[in-house]
Design an enzyme around this catalytic site. Structure first.
Site, PDB file in Angstrom:
ATOM      1  CG  ASP A 154      -2.044   0.854   0.931  1.00 11.90           C
ATOM      2  OD1 ASP A 154      -2.142   1.477   0.105  1.00 11.90           O
ATOM      3  OD2 ASP A 154      -3.067   1.251   1.776  1.00 11.90           O
TER       4      ASP A 154
ATOM      5  CG  HIS B  59       0.641  11.338   1.354  1.00 16.68           C
ATOM      6  ND1 HIS B  59      -0.363  11.960   0.483  1.00 16.68           N
ATOM      7  CD2 HIS B  59       0.108  10.261   1.931  1.00 16.68           C
ATOM      8  CE1 HIS B  59      -1.392  11.219   0.625  1.00 16.68           C
ATOM      9  NE2 HIS B  59      -0.970   9.968   1.577  1.00 16.68           N
TER      10      HIS B  59
HETATM   11 ZN   LIG Z   1      -7.173   1.483   0.731  1.00 19.99          ZN
HETATM   12 ZN   LIG Z   2      -4.041   1.817  -0.893  1.00 20.40          ZN
END
Ligand SMILES: [Zn+2]
Ligand SMILES: [Zn+2]
Length: 427
Positions: free
Chosen positions: A310, A314
């Site tokens: 994931d 940022h």
């Molecule tokens: Zn997610």
């Molecule tokens: Zn994600």
């Protein structure tokens, strides 16, 4: 003139063929020519000494945010795939929560074309297209066209497909084309406004919580839909004990469910939020020790198929705000192997072979992009050193973003190179 490479004395572990032995591998023009106990080097050959290292079928991260198009200040397809390469991945699946969302054929083609044209195309970029138009959860995106253009899965990640009717239709359509629906499981009404796990720590800190049931209720609903429609369903970034149990029960019932966990969800707990470091803020949030124990058990017994990062870059500006305002997510590509070996292999939760299954064999099977490590096949390999000790220095990340809670952490295990599409990178 052909390009010859000799990989010497690496321990080849391929769960696909059951092979586990120290071998020499000759690669000519990107194709495996020979795998033997010993091969005599030729003068025109590039020799790579892999003694003590492991050679595995190329790792894939099926949950990555490359941010392009639309958020190039966070990451681009070029910087994201470079980060993947140095993390030991020869492929990534990228999520469609870009701007615009990947919800039509031309955007799927754009991402693929960009992937082929950066870093010599060493990292395969497989787009995951959105389930709904604009990721708004209301009407289905043109699934047949998206899959036809090359999308390997469908997801509205960043948001759930919350409408049960839309989810039902999505499952039905996706199963016609044999691609998984990859769900970000979260009941919006329960999660909305939360910034961390709901529990003792959130109460003490006075921060709004996201309860585990926000994830679990959606998994339970989706399993019912997947069973009813006899469709493939993949749970993204699973974070709680009950979620693991639900998937285990689903598999036992014969539902076509697969799931992934992230390294941060088997490494860190919500206590970390006490630091108010915004790099401990992700969605789903860091949970508790009992959740970690259940995730480890799920990895060990095969309930959890995949480790995916994931990877959610940022910029510093975006993360350097107060905890409530900060965006969710951390980068993960360059720490994944180290965290997995340190937390799972060294602690005897997984064998190295099981780790390779979760980074290569299983996720590749889910998206239908398997790799064979045999003579005559294209060389698509990851090399890693399971004993190498190193310290995470975010400044050395190849990702454009540095938002990691693991700065300064000492890890064991690191990628040392990859080869794919005729290009080799050894570092
Ligand atoms: Zn997610
Ligand atoms: Zn994600």
């Amino acid at each position: 003139m052909s390009e010859k490479i000799l990989l010497q004395k690496g321990r080849l572990i391929d769960p696909g063929t059951g092979r586990d032995e120290v071998v020499d591998i000759r690669i000519v023009d990107g194709v495996i020519e020979a795998i033997k106990p010993a091969i005599t080097p030729q003068p025109d050959e590039k020799v790579v000494d892999l003694k003590g290292k492991i050679v595995a079928p190329g790792f894939i991260d099926i949950h990555v945010h490359l941010r392009e198009p639309g958020f190039e200040h966070k990451e681009t397809i070029e910087t994201g795939t470079r980060s993947a390469a140095y993390g030991g991945f020869t492929a990534v699946c990228c999520m469609p929560n870009t701007n615009p969302a990947i919800d039509d054929e031309s955007l799927v083609s754009f991402v693929q074309m960009k992937g082929r044209n950066v870093n010599n195309g060493i990292v395969d970029v497989y787009p995951i297209a959105s389930v709904s138009k604009g990721r708004e959860g209301k009407t289905l995106a043109p699934i047949a066209e998206l899959v036809g253009a090359g999308a390997v899965g469908l997801s509205d990640d960043g948001a759930p497909v919350f409408d049960a009717k839309v989810m039902r239709r999505a499952l039905e359509y996706a199963s016609m084309y044999n691609v998984p629906i990859m769900q970000h499981c979260e009941i919006p009404e329960l999660a909305h406004g939360g910034v961390m796990n709901e529990g003792l720590v959130s109460t003490e800190l006075g921060l709004p919580g996201i309860p585990g049931i926000a994830e679990e209720i959606m998994i339970a609903r989706d399993l019912a839909l997947a069973e009813y429609t006899n469709s493939r369903y993949h749970v993204c970034h699973m974070s709680t004990r009950r979620s693991v149990e639900l998937v285990r029960e689903g598999k036992q019932k014969g539902i076509k469910v697969t799931c992934e966990v992230t390294p941060h969800h088997f490494t860190l707990i919500d206590d970390e939020v006490r630091s108010y470091d915004t790099n401990t803020k992700m969605n789903p949030p860091l949970r508790t020790q009992k959740d970690i124990e259940a995730i480890k058990q799920g990895l060990k017994d095969g309930t959890i198929d995949v480790i995916a990062t994931d990877h959610a870059p940022h910029s510093l500006d975006e993360k350097e705000v107060d905890y409530i305002q900060a965006p969710f997510g951390i980068v993960g590509l360059e720490t994944a192997i180290g965290l997995t070996i340190t937390e799972l292999v060294e602690k005897k939760i997984l064998t190295i072979t099981q780790m390779i299954e979760k980074f290569s064999t299983n996720p590749r099977k889910i998206i239908g992009r398997e790799v064979k490590v045999i003579e005559g096949e294209k060389a698509n390999l990851t090399f890693f050193d399971p004993a190498f000790e190193w310290k995470v220095e975010i400044e050395q990340f190849h990702s454009k973003s540095k938002n990691s809670p693991f700065q300064g952490r000492v890890l064991r295990g690191k990628a040392v190179g990859i080869i794919n599409n005729g290009t080799m990178l050894v570092f």
